[in-house]
Design an enzyme around this catalytic site. Structure first.
Site, PDB file in Angstrom:
ATOM      1  N   HIS A 175      -0.959   6.750   4.652  1.00  0.00           N
ATOM      2  CA  HIS A 175       0.482   6.984   4.737  1.00  0.00           C
ATOM      3  C   HIS A 175       0.707   8.437   5.133  1.00  0.00           C
ATOM      4  O   HIS A 175       0.276   9.357   4.434  1.00  0.00           O
ATOM      5  CB  HIS A 175       1.162   6.667   3.401  1.00  0.00           C
ATOM      6  CG  HIS A 175       1.230   5.197   3.137  1.00  0.00           C
ATOM      7  ND1 HIS A 175       1.117   4.643   1.882  1.00  0.00           N
ATOM      8  CD2 HIS A 175       1.407   4.148   3.999  1.00  0.00           C
ATOM      9  CE1 HIS A 175       1.221   3.326   1.980  1.00  0.00           C
ATOM     10  NE2 HIS A 175       1.392   2.998   3.250  1.00  0.00           N
ATOM     11  N   ALA A 176       1.404   8.621   6.253  1.00  0.00           N
ATOM     12  CA  ALA A 176       1.453   9.928   6.912  1.00  0.00           C
ATOM     13  C   ALA A 176       1.945  11.054   6.013  1.00  0.00           C
ATOM     14  O   ALA A 176       1.391  12.138   5.997  1.00  0.00           O
ATOM     15  CB  ALA A 176       2.337   9.813   8.150  1.00  0.00           C
ATOM     16  N   ARG A 177       3.005  10.798   5.254  1.00  0.00           N
ATOM     17  CA  ARG A 177       3.649  11.886   4.508  1.00  0.00           C
ATOM     18  C   ARG A 177       2.896  12.279   3.247  1.00  0.00           C
ATOM     19  O   ARG A 177       3.278  13.235   2.573  1.00  0.00           O
ATOM     20  CB  ARG A 177       5.061  11.465   4.133  1.00  0.00           C
ATOM     21  CG  ARG A 177       5.132  10.242   3.225  1.00  0.00           C
ATOM     22  CD  ARG A 177       6.575   9.769   3.116  1.00  0.00           C
ATOM     23  NE  ARG A 177       6.718   8.521   2.392  1.00  0.00           N
ATOM     24  CZ  ARG A 177       7.874   7.858   2.289  1.00  0.00           C
ATOM     25  NH1 ARG A 177       8.945   8.329   2.869  1.00  0.00           N
ATOM     26  NH2 ARG A 177       7.944   6.727   1.615  1.00  0.00           N
ATOM     27  N   GLU A 178       1.834  11.558   2.908  1.00  0.00           N
ATOM     28  CA  GLU A 178       1.130  11.808   1.642  1.00  0.00           C
ATOM     29  C   GLU A 178       0.036  12.852   1.858  1.00  0.00           C
ATOM     30  O   GLU A 178      -1.158  12.586   1.767  1.00  0.00           O
ATOM     31  CB  GLU A 178       0.607  10.474   1.091  1.00  0.00           C
ATOM     32  CG  GLU A 178       1.773   9.511   0.834  1.00  0.00           C
ATOM     33  CD  GLU A 178       1.351   8.085   0.495  1.00  0.00           C
ATOM     34  OE1 GLU A 178       0.152   7.821   0.326  1.00  0.00           O
ATOM     35  OE2 GLU A 178       2.251   7.225   0.393  1.00  0.00           O
ATOM     36  N   ARG A 233       5.959   7.698   7.310  1.00  0.00           N
ATOM     37  CA  ARG A 233       4.962   6.977   6.516  1.00  0.00           C
ATOM     38  C   ARG A 233       3.989   6.163   7.380  1.00  0.00           C
ATOM     39  O   ARG A 233       2.799   6.059   7.081  1.00  0.00           O
ATOM     40  CB  ARG A 233       5.720   6.036   5.569  1.00  0.00           C
ATOM     41  CG  ARG A 233       4.890   5.001   4.835  1.00  0.00           C
ATOM     42  CD  ARG A 233       5.840   4.110   4.021  1.00  0.00           C
ATOM     43  NE  ARG A 233       5.185   2.964   3.430  1.00  0.00           N
ATOM     44  CZ  ARG A 233       4.743   2.904   2.180  1.00  0.00           C
ATOM     45  NH1 ARG A 233       4.842   3.950   1.390  1.00  0.00           N
ATOM     46  NH2 ARG A 233       4.197   1.811   1.706  1.00  0.00           N
ATOM     47  N   ASN A 249      -0.969   0.148   5.498  1.00  0.00           N
ATOM     48  CA  ASN A 249      -1.422  -0.428   4.222  1.00  0.00           C
ATOM     49  C   ASN A 249      -0.721  -1.740   3.871  1.00  0.00           C
ATOM     50  O   ASN A 249      -0.765  -2.200   2.738  1.00  0.00           O
ATOM     51  CB  ASN A 249      -1.242   0.594   3.095  1.00  0.00           C
ATOM     52  CG  ASN A 249      -2.259   0.404   1.989  1.00  0.00           C
ATOM     53  OD1 ASN A 249      -3.405   0.022   2.239  1.00  0.00           O
ATOM     54  ND2 ASN A 249      -1.843   0.654   0.744  1.00  0.00           N
ATOM     55  N   ARG A 250      -0.073  -2.345   4.861  1.00  0.00           N
ATOM     56  CA  ARG A 250       0.438  -3.724   4.748  1.00  0.00           C
ATOM     57  C   ARG A 250      -0.141  -4.592   5.862  1.00  0.00           C
ATOM     58  O   ARG A 250       0.243  -5.741   5.997  1.00  0.00           O
ATOM     59  CB  ARG A 250       1.976  -3.756   4.872  1.00  0.00           C
ATOM     60  CG  ARG A 250       2.742  -2.971   3.824  1.00  0.00           C
ATOM     61  CD  ARG A 250       2.683  -3.634   2.464  1.00  0.00           C
ATOM     62  NE  ARG A 250       3.524  -2.925   1.502  1.00  0.00           N
ATOM     63  CZ  ARG A 250       3.162  -1.836   0.838  1.00  0.00           C
ATOM     64  NH1 ARG A 250       1.959  -1.316   1.032  1.00  0.00           N
ATOM     65  NH2 ARG A 250       3.985  -1.257  -0.023  1.00  0.00           N
ATOM     66  N   HIS A 302      -3.731   7.910  -2.149  1.00  0.00           N
ATOM     67  CA  HIS A 302      -2.303   8.019  -1.839  1.00  0.00           C
ATOM     68  C   HIS A 302      -1.644   9.031  -2.769  1.00  0.00           C
ATOM     69  O   HIS A 302      -2.231   9.473  -3.745  1.00  0.00           O
ATOM     70  CB  HIS A 302      -1.593   6.679  -2.106  1.00  0.00           C
ATOM     71  CG  HIS A 302      -1.998   5.555  -1.216  1.00  0.00           C
ATOM     72  ND1 HIS A 302      -1.174   5.027  -0.255  1.00  0.00           N
ATOM     73  CD2 HIS A 302      -3.146   4.837  -1.142  1.00  0.00           C
ATOM     74  CE1 HIS A 302      -1.783   4.044   0.374  1.00  0.00           C
ATOM     75  NE2 HIS A 302      -2.993   3.901  -0.151  1.00  0.00           N
ATOM     76  N   TYR A 304       2.489   8.958  -4.662  1.00  0.00           N
ATOM     77  CA  TYR A 304       2.254   9.633  -5.907  1.00  0.00           C
ATOM     78  C   TYR A 304       2.459   8.625  -7.027  1.00  0.00           C
ATOM     79  O   TYR A 304       2.789   7.461  -6.760  1.00  0.00           O
ATOM     80  CB  TYR A 304       3.220  10.831  -6.070  1.00  0.00           C
ATOM     81  CG  TYR A 304       4.692  10.452  -6.092  1.00  0.00           C
ATOM     82  CD1 TYR A 304       5.420  10.346  -4.900  1.00  0.00           C
ATOM     83  CD2 TYR A 304       5.359  10.168  -7.289  1.00  0.00           C
ATOM     84  CE1 TYR A 304       6.761   9.988  -4.917  1.00  0.00           C
ATOM     85  CE2 TYR A 304       6.694   9.810  -7.302  1.00  0.00           C
ATOM     86  CZ  TYR A 304       7.389   9.716  -6.129  1.00  0.00           C
ATOM     87  OH  TYR A 304       8.712   9.341  -6.143  1.00  0.00           O
ATOM     88  N   TYR A 354       4.955  -5.217  -8.760  1.00  0.00           N
ATOM     89  CA  TYR A 354       4.809  -4.572  -7.457  1.00  0.00           C
ATOM     90  C   TYR A 354       3.765  -5.296  -6.626  1.00  0.00           C
ATOM     91  O   TYR A 354       2.613  -4.887  -6.582  1.00  0.00           O
ATOM     92  CB  TYR A 354       4.424  -3.104  -7.675  1.00  0.00           C
ATOM     93  CG  TYR A 354       4.315  -2.261  -6.432  1.00  0.00           C
ATOM     94  CD1 TYR A 354       5.399  -1.514  -5.992  1.00  0.00           C
ATOM     95  CD2 TYR A 354       3.124  -2.179  -5.716  1.00  0.00           C
ATOM     96  CE1 TYR A 354       5.298  -0.713  -4.863  1.00  0.00           C
ATOM     97  CE2 TYR A 354       3.021  -1.385  -4.580  1.00  0.00           C
ATOM     98  CZ  TYR A 354       4.108  -0.653  -4.172  1.00  0.00           C
ATOM     99  OH  TYR A 354       3.998   0.135  -3.066  1.00  0.00           O
ATOM    100  N   GLU A 377      -3.353   6.774  -6.740  1.00  0.00           N
ATOM    101  CA  GLU A 377      -2.099   7.486  -6.487  1.00  0.00           C
ATOM    102  C   GLU A 377      -2.180   8.808  -7.233  1.00  0.00           C
ATOM    103  O   GLU A 377      -2.220   8.835  -8.466  1.00  0.00           O
ATOM    104  CB  GLU A 377      -0.899   6.672  -7.001  1.00  0.00           C
ATOM    105  CG  GLU A 377      -0.723   5.303  -6.333  1.00  0.00           C
ATOM    106  CD  GLU A 377       0.090   5.373  -5.043  1.00  0.00           C
ATOM    107  OE1 GLU A 377       0.434   6.489  -4.605  1.00  0.00           O
ATOM    108  OE2 GLU A 377       0.348   4.287  -4.471  1.00  0.00           O
TER     109      GLU A 377
HETATM  110 ZN   LIG Z   1       0.842   5.579   0.071  1.00  0.00          ZN
END
Ligand SMILES: [Zn+2]
Length: 417
Positions: A175-178, A233, A249-250, A302, A304, A354, A377
């Site tokens: 995920h890009a923003r992580e 993301r 990740n999906r 990942h 958070y 989830y 996470e």
């Molecule tokens: Zn993530």
């Protein structure tokens, strides 16, 4: 033409410039809402869909918050809807842009790569290359190229002693923003390859395992999050006019199902793709995971929320060997707590709240037989959320690496390796 574009992006985001993403989040707030029941969670998820909100954290267990980013125009209506459900919205982050600006001012200004900084992708790859040329235990490889043509590199760290060693693999940045996931995997690489504190545990683990690390498995998204949109993301492939990117990740081909925690809508953050493995980055990662038959453990890192969780993500039914995964996850969480006092929750991905099908951890375990497959996470629990400050980089590396060492050490005993 896209080559020029890629070159332009790379030039504008070298480590010594201070990139300032062009998309702004002035006045955007992150609200924390504490659902009381499972029904509340479902109501919150459908409200988030109604307003097209960016969900930062969906609770995995009861008594955990639902964190969501809301723009200034929507806030009044959204909060009214929340209160109509009998819930309270806590204004947690009052201005997302202010947080982003704080991090930008602390960005690495040096010309060289640093373990304690948020480096650009080209510098990270150059670091991996230099490490391999300086260290006989390290080799650098490429899984393949991303959609925009960036090399997805990984290192293998091995002391070459012994035969048929089991291997542990960790990757970051799906995920890009992580960004903290990227820095933490780089921290692992530095610790194991260079062993700066002459830690005997690391020597012992190198006698038992080969290690593989890929710090940035979604490089196009990562660079875009640095240059244009800090909240990006997905990957960057154009899907339909006006909407780019698939949530990698999906997108994995094990019980892939966009209606189970993903989305069929290409404009949404969790778009699962038009079919399983529609994305080149997913394909490379799947090939890597299934072609290394000595892999015994995988950490998909990942931010958070502070979790160390295991499959399945697609169903609340536990894997038959979940006790083994749970036991080793607890070894990690204990070591993490003893480092800087942070509590990581250990458990199954899904539980009740989830579900998310098509994840890398499910694929590694279900399709490739990597027994100890986890989603980790990292910190925190929402104070900065995805916008981790530079001051987190080293402590997050320290605590997670302590967890990693404890996990790997216990794995040796537990599996009689
Ligand atoms: Zn993530």
């Amino acid at each position: 033409m896209w080559t020029q574009l890629v070159l332009g992006v790379m030039l504008s985001t070298t480590a010594w410039s201070v990139p300032n993403p062009t998309i702004r989040y002035d006045g955007h707030k992150v609200l924390q809402i504490l659902p009381k029941t499972i029904e509340d969670v479902h109501e919150l998820l459908s409200l988030a869909k109604k307003y097209h909100l960016d969900i930062w954290k969906s609770p995995r267990y009861l008594n955990e918050t639902f964190d969501v980013r809301v723009d200034p125009e929507q806030i009044t209506d959204f909060v009214n809807d929340i209160e109509a459900l009998g819930l309270k919205a806590n204004h947690w982050i009052t201005d997302v842009q202010k947080l982003i600006d704080e991090i930008s001012s602390g960005r690495n200004r040096r010309a060289t790569f640093s373990i304690g900084a948020f480096n650009d992708h080209a510098s990270i790859n150059a670091y991996l290359d230099s490490l391999a040329s300086a260290n006989p235990h390290v080799t650098v490889h490429t899984m393949g190229n991303s959609y925009e043509g960036r090399a997805i590199k990984y290192v293998k760290i091995s002391n070459n002693l012994g035969v048929n060693k089991k291997a542990i693999y960790a990757d970051g940045g799906i995920h890009a923003r992580e960004w903290l996931a990227v820095t933490t995997v780089l921290y692992f690489i530095d610790q194991i390859a260079n062993n700066p504190s002459r830690d005997r545990t690391i020597d012992a683990l190198l006698g038992k395992f080969d290690f593989y690390f890929a710090p940035v498995v979604n490089p196009d998204g990562y660079e875009y999050s640095r240059s244009h949109d800090r909240m990006w993301r997905k990957n960057r492939r154009p899907v339909i006019s006006g909407c780019n990117g698939v949530d990698l990740n999906r997108n994995f081909a094990y019980h892939w199902n966009p209606d189970n925690g993903g989305s069929r809508n290409p404009c949404e953050e969790v778009h699962a793709g038009t079919h399983a493995t529609s994305e080149i980055e997913t394909k490379h990662l799947q090939n890597f995971l299934c072609s290394h038959s000595n892999l015994i453990a995988y950490l998909n890192v990942h931010t958070y929320g502070q979790y160390w969780i295991y499959p399945w993500g697609y169903t609340p039914i536990l894997p038959t060997d979940y006790r083994d995964l749970d036991h080793l996850g607890r070894s990690a969480a204990t070591a993490i707590r003893h480092t800087h006092g942070r509590t990581f929750t250990v458990g199954e991905d899904t539980r009740v709240l989830y579900a998310a099908a098509g994840g890398a951890d499910d694929y590694a375990k279900g399709a490739c037989g990597v027994k100890y497959s986890y989603t980790v996470e990292l910190r925190d629990t929402g104070l900065h959320g995805f916008v981790a400050p530079t001051s987190y980089i080293i402590p997050a590396g320290e605590e997670t690496f302590a967890g990693f060492k404890a996990f790997a050490t216990e794995l040796v005993h537990y599996e009689h390796l």
